[in-house]
Design an enzyme around this catalytic site. Structure first.
Site, PDB file in Angstrom:
ATOM      1  CG  ASN A 176      17.545  65.906  35.289  1.00 58.21           C
ATOM      2  OD1 ASN A 176      16.558  66.650  35.272  1.00 58.21           O
ATOM      3  ND2 ASN A 176      17.492  64.675  35.763  1.00 58.21           N
ATOM      4  CG  ASN A 195      19.225  55.638  28.909  1.00 56.34           C
ATOM      5  OD1 ASN A 195      20.179  55.783  29.663  1.00 56.34           O
ATOM      6  ND2 ASN A 195      19.179  56.218  27.714  1.00 56.34           N
ATOM      7  CB  CYS A 244      21.812  64.669  29.523  1.00 64.72           C
ATOM      8  SG  CYS A 244      21.572  64.440  31.313  1.00 64.72           S
ATOM      9  CB  CYS A 246      17.035  59.739  34.045  1.00 65.59           C
ATOM     10  SG  CYS A 246      17.351  59.667  32.260  1.00 65.59           S
ATOM     11  CG  ASN A 263      20.879  63.170  36.517  1.00 63.38           C
ATOM     12  OD1 ASN A 263      20.262  63.277  35.467  1.00 63.38           O
ATOM     13  ND2 ASN A 263      21.925  62.373  36.624  1.00 63.38           N
TER      14      ASN A 263
END
Length: 286
Positions: free
Chosen positions: A76, A186, A74, A214, A13
């Site tokens: 990552n 998502n 987010c 993710c 990612n």
């Protein structure tokens, strides 16, 4: 004007990071971010991070999806940023604090392996996980989904075989389904493996495709799996790009995400096109 970027990834990612600590951070237009994140015309990335200074934290960020839209969190990218800050600005300081749109999260490099980064996925402790089960009808099909927010919303679906399940088709159909509101969601899929191990992958909002990993999706899948099947943490999650671990701190009751974060390269651009519009392949126009 020159723009120095750091490319990093966590389990595949990948992200572009631009550092404005100690300087004024300019505003980037969605079309500029879309250009930079495009894998054919720009540098290529799943997300874009602008770092800047803020009071009472080591740094703050604006995080953008690859289409130029803002995202609240987010996992990552946060792990990559923690490694960047720890090695480039604050060596030896533990923990590193980062202000995000959901609040202040913290992270650290693991002592036995500095390439493994652990972060808190939420600014506050969690006493009880909350999720909502929904039956979502899309065309002639219906899907049993578990809605959970791990910084960003996820619709989690259990599947029997993640390798043969139509992830792209189902993800595309549910991403902007009216039941999830105007912002969409998502879509995360998971498969039970054994004990405290699962496989999971996410069709990401703002990327409009499956990604190699993710972080918030991995956490959402682990939460739903733990709750449905009464499995204790930590939960080991195998994503297409690598393995991450989701844990619950026994003392602070903070949700933790742990996994690899790596530098890829640094690059400096002289300028960024402002009016970029990504062309479509003929086969995509159907």
């Amino acid at each position: 004007m020159k723009f120095p970027f750091y490319k990093m990834h966590g389990c595949g990612n990948d992200f572009l990071i631009i550092d404005y600590l100690g300087a004024h951070a300019p505003e980037f237009f969605p079309s500029e971010i879309a250009y930079l994140c495009d894998r054919h015309y720009g540098l290529g990335a799943d997300g874009f991070v602008v770092l800047y200074e803020a009071k009472d934290v080591h740094a703050a960020w604006h995080f953008y999806n690859s289409d130029g839209s803002r995202a609240e969190m987010c996992g990552n990218a946060a792990r990559c940023v923690m490694k960047y800050l720890a090695e480039r600005h604050y060596p030896g300081e533990v923990p590193i604090s980062l202000r995000t749109d959901i609040g202040i999260i913290k992270g650290k490099l693991m002592e036995d392996n500095p390439n493994i980064v652990e972060i808190t996925l939420a600014p506050n402790s969690i006493k009880k996980f909350e999720y909502e089960q929904k039956l979502v009808v899309a065309g002639e099909n219906s899907f049993d989904v578990y809605c959970v927010n791990t910084g960003v919303p996820h619709a989690v679906i259990e599947v029997k075989d993640i390798l043969t399940y139509p992830i792209l088709d189902v993800g595309k159909r549910l991403l902007k389904h009216p039941v999830f509101g105007e912002a969409g969601t998502n879509v995360t899929f998971f498969q039970r493996v054994v004990g405290q191990k699962i496989k999971a992958t996410t069709y990401e909002r703002g990327v409009e495709h499956e990604t190699f990993a993710c972080g918030t999706g991995v956490a959402a899948a682990a939460i739903v799996y733990s709750e449905l099947f009464l499995q204790p943490f930590p939960i080991e999650v195998e994503a297409p790009g690598g393995v991450l671990s989701v844990d619950m701190s026994p003392v602070s009751k903070m949700l933790l995400l742990r996994g690899p974060a790596e530098f890829v390269y640094t690059v400096e651009l002289e300028g960024i096109p402002r009016n970029f519009e990504k062309p479509f392949l003929y086969s995509d126009r159907k």
